[in-house]
Scaffold this motif. Structure first.
Motif, PDB file in Angstrom:
ATOM      1  N   ARG A  63       6.147 -11.595  23.296  1.00 12.24           N
ATOM      2  CA  ARG A  63       7.093 -10.491  23.353  1.00 12.24           C
ATOM      3  C   ARG A  63       6.453  -9.152  23.006  1.00 12.24           C
ATOM      4  O   ARG A  63       7.129  -8.154  22.846  1.00 12.24           O
ATOM      5  N   ARG A  64       5.142  -9.150  22.913  1.00 15.89           N
ATOM      6  CA  ARG A  64       4.401  -7.912  22.624  1.00 15.89           C
ATOM      7  C   ARG A  64       3.731  -7.399  23.895  1.00 15.89           C
ATOM      8  O   ARG A  64       3.037  -8.141  24.586  1.00 15.89           O
ATOM      9  N   LEU A  65       3.939  -6.121  24.136  1.00  7.34           N
ATOM     10  CA  LEU A  65       3.312  -5.453  25.274  1.00  7.34           C
ATOM     11  C   LEU A  65       2.327  -4.429  24.732  1.00  7.34           C
ATOM     12  O   LEU A  65       2.710  -3.557  23.949  1.00  7.34           O
ATOM     13  N   HIS A  66       1.081  -4.534  25.139  1.00  6.85           N
ATOM     14  CA  HIS A  66       0.053  -3.563  24.759  1.00  6.85           C
ATOM     15  C   HIS A  66      -0.206  -2.713  25.999  1.00  6.85           C
ATOM     16  O   HIS A  66      -0.594  -3.245  27.050  1.00  6.85           O
ATOM     17  N   LEU A  67       0.022  -1.409  25.866  1.00  9.65           N
ATOM     18  CA  LEU A  67      -0.105  -0.505  27.004  1.00  9.65           C
ATOM     19  C   LEU A  67      -1.210   0.512  26.759  1.00  9.65           C
ATOM     20  O   LEU A  67      -1.372   1.001  25.626  1.00  9.65           O
ATOM     21  N   VAL A  68      -1.944   0.821  27.809  1.00  8.79           N
ATOM     22  CA  VAL A  68      -3.013   1.803  27.745  1.00  8.79           C
ATOM     23  C   VAL A  68      -2.853   2.736  28.934  1.00  8.79           C
ATOM     24  O   VAL A  68      -2.676   2.285  30.064  1.00  8.79           O
ATOM     25  N   LEU A  69      -2.930   4.039  28.660  1.00 12.00           N
ATOM     26  CA  LEU A  69      -2.861   5.049  29.714  1.00 12.00           C
ATOM     27  C   LEU A  69      -4.094   5.936  29.690  1.00 12.00           C
ATOM     28  O   LEU A  69      -4.564   6.347  28.624  1.00 12.00           O
ATOM     29  N   SER A  70      -4.611   6.228  30.864  1.00 12.30           N
ATOM     30  CA  SER A  70      -5.700   7.177  31.075  1.00 12.30           C
ATOM     31  C   SER A  70      -5.724   7.479  32.570  1.00 12.30           C
ATOM     32  O   SER A  70      -5.380   6.619  33.382  1.00 12.30           O
ATOM     33  N   THR A  71      -6.088   8.687  32.909  1.00 13.68           N
ATOM     34  CA  THR A  71      -6.201   9.033  34.322  1.00 13.68           C
ATOM     35  C   THR A  71      -7.657   8.809  34.721  1.00 13.68           C
ATOM     36  O   THR A  71      -8.500   9.688  34.576  1.00 13.68           O
ATOM     37  N   HIS A  72      -7.940   7.602  35.191  1.00 12.54           N
ATOM     38  CA  HIS A  72      -9.318   7.186  35.444  1.00 12.54           C
ATOM     39  C   HIS A  72     -10.015   8.077  36.464  1.00 12.54           C
ATOM     40  O   HIS A  72     -11.181   8.433  36.280  1.00 12.54           O
ATOM     41  N   ASP A  73      -9.325   8.457  37.532  1.00 11.53           N
ATOM     42  CA  ASP A  73      -9.993   9.268  38.553  1.00 11.53           C
ATOM     43  C   ASP A  73     -10.285  10.687  38.070  1.00 11.53           C
ATOM     44  O   ASP A  73     -11.132  11.370  38.635  1.00 11.53           O
ATOM     45  N   ALA A  74      -9.613  11.131  36.988  1.00 14.19           N
ATOM     46  CA  ALA A  74      -9.913  12.441  36.399  1.00 14.19           C
ATOM     47  C   ALA A  74     -10.906  12.308  35.245  1.00 14.19           C
ATOM     48  O   ALA A  74     -11.455  13.300  34.777  1.00 14.19           O
ATOM     49  N   GLY A  75     -11.110  11.087  34.762  1.00 18.78           N
ATOM     50  CA  GLY A  75     -12.074  10.861  33.692  1.00 18.78           C
ATOM     51  C   GLY A  75     -11.543  11.097  32.292  1.00 18.78           C
ATOM     52  O   GLY A  75     -12.310  11.388  31.381  1.00 18.78           O
ATOM     53  N   GLY A  76     -10.225  10.972  32.101  1.00 14.43           N
ATOM     54  CA  GLY A  76      -9.666  11.168  30.763  1.00 14.43           C
ATOM     55  C   GLY A  76      -8.166  11.331  30.802  1.00 14.43           C
ATOM     56  O   GLY A  76      -7.490  10.798  31.683  1.00 14.43           O
ATOM     57  N   LEU A  77      -7.661  12.088  29.858  1.00 14.40           N
ATOM     58  CA  LEU A  77      -6.220  12.257  29.712  1.00 14.40           C
ATOM     59  C   LEU A  77      -5.712  13.499  30.426  1.00 14.40           C
ATOM     60  O   LEU A  77      -6.306  14.572  30.309  1.00 14.40           O
ATOM     61  N   THR A  78      -4.605  13.326  31.131  1.00 16.00           N
ATOM     62  CA  THR A  78      -3.971  14.429  31.861  1.00 16.00           C
ATOM     63  C   THR A  78      -2.483  14.454  31.512  1.00 16.00           C
ATOM     64  O   THR A  78      -1.968  13.561  30.836  1.00 16.00           O
ATOM     65  N   GLU A  79      -1.811  15.449  32.020  1.00 16.86           N
ATOM     66  CA  GLU A  79      -0.368  15.570  31.837  1.00 16.86           C
ATOM     67  C   GLU A  79       0.354  14.304  32.311  1.00 16.86           C
ATOM     68  O   GLU A  79       1.353  13.886  31.722  1.00 16.86           O
ATOM     69  N   LEU A  80      -0.148  13.700  33.361  1.00 14.63           N
ATOM     70  CA  LEU A  80       0.466  12.506  33.927  1.00 14.63           C
ATOM     71  C   LEU A  80       0.549  11.369  32.908  1.00 14.63           C
ATOM     72  O   LEU A  80       1.544  10.643  32.854  1.00 14.63           O
ATOM     73  N   ASP A  81      -0.473  11.215  32.088  1.00 14.70           N
ATOM     74  CA  ASP A  81      -0.466  10.160  31.071  1.00 14.70           C
ATOM     75  C   ASP A  81       0.675  10.364  30.080  1.00 14.70           C
ATOM     76  O   ASP A  81       1.368   9.417  29.715  1.00 14.70           O
ATOM     77  N   PHE A  82       0.887  11.592  29.680  1.00 10.32           N
ATOM     78  CA  PHE A  82       1.931  11.868  28.699  1.00 10.32           C
ATOM     79  C   PHE A  82       3.321  11.829  29.320  1.00 10.32           C
ATOM     80  O   PHE A  82       4.285  11.439  28.649  1.00 10.32           O
ATOM     81  N   SER A  83       3.431  12.180  30.580  1.00  7.91           N
ATOM     82  CA  SER A  83       4.715  12.047  31.276  1.00  7.91           C
ATOM     83  C   SER A  83       5.120  10.578  31.365  1.00  7.91           C
ATOM     84  O   SER A  83       6.271  10.221  31.092  1.00  7.91           O
ATOM     85  N   LEU A  84       4.182   9.724  31.750  1.00  4.75           N
ATOM     86  CA  LEU A  84       4.482   8.303  31.841  1.00  4.75           C
ATOM     87  C   LEU A  84       4.713   7.709  30.452  1.00  4.75           C
ATOM     88  O   LEU A  84       5.604   6.882  30.269  1.00  4.75           O
ATOM     89  N   ALA A  85       3.964   8.146  29.453  1.00 10.39           N
ATOM     90  CA  ALA A  85       4.167   7.648  28.088  1.00 10.39           C
ATOM     91  C   ALA A  85       5.590   7.946  27.620  1.00 10.39           C
ATOM     92  O   ALA A  85       6.259   7.071  27.047  1.00 10.39           O
TER      93      ALA A  85
END
Length: 96
Positions: A63-85
């Motif tokens: 019942r545990r979900l481990h989630l990871v976000l990063s914009t791989h094609d940009a090489g790091g964190l973008t606005e998109l990661d935080f919008s989805l988070a």
């Protein structure tokens, strides 16, 4: 999509307090009430990920979900990661 600099990432993290930064990724663990609910959460995340064309790494352990976000094609964190988070937070809150 433009990469966020460290001060911008810190500001964005304040808006998604259940997430933590590890290098070029943000991570969160969600504990669902039970396994079927965990799968429903993943299903809703999948719909949102498709809509945004941005897909998290998801590891399901009972019942545990481990989630990871990063914009791989940009090489790091973008606005998109935080919008989805933020959207993932809303989905998780609706099930717990």
């Amino acid at each position: 999509m433009d990469l966020l600099d460290d001060p911008a990432i810190e500001r964005k993290l304040a808006g998604v307090p259940d997430w933590s930064r590890e290098g070029d990724e943000i991570r969160r663990t969600i504990t669902a009430p039970d396994f079927p609910t965990a799968i429903r959460i993943v299903d809703e995340i999948a719909v949102e990920a498709e809509r945004l064309n941005h897909h998290p790494d998801i590891d399901i352990r009972w019942r545990r979900l481990h989630l990871v976000l990063s914009t791989h094609d940009a090489g790091g964190l973008t606005e998109l990661d935080f919008s989805l988070a933020a959207r993932i937070d809303e989905i998780a809150a609706s099930h717990t």
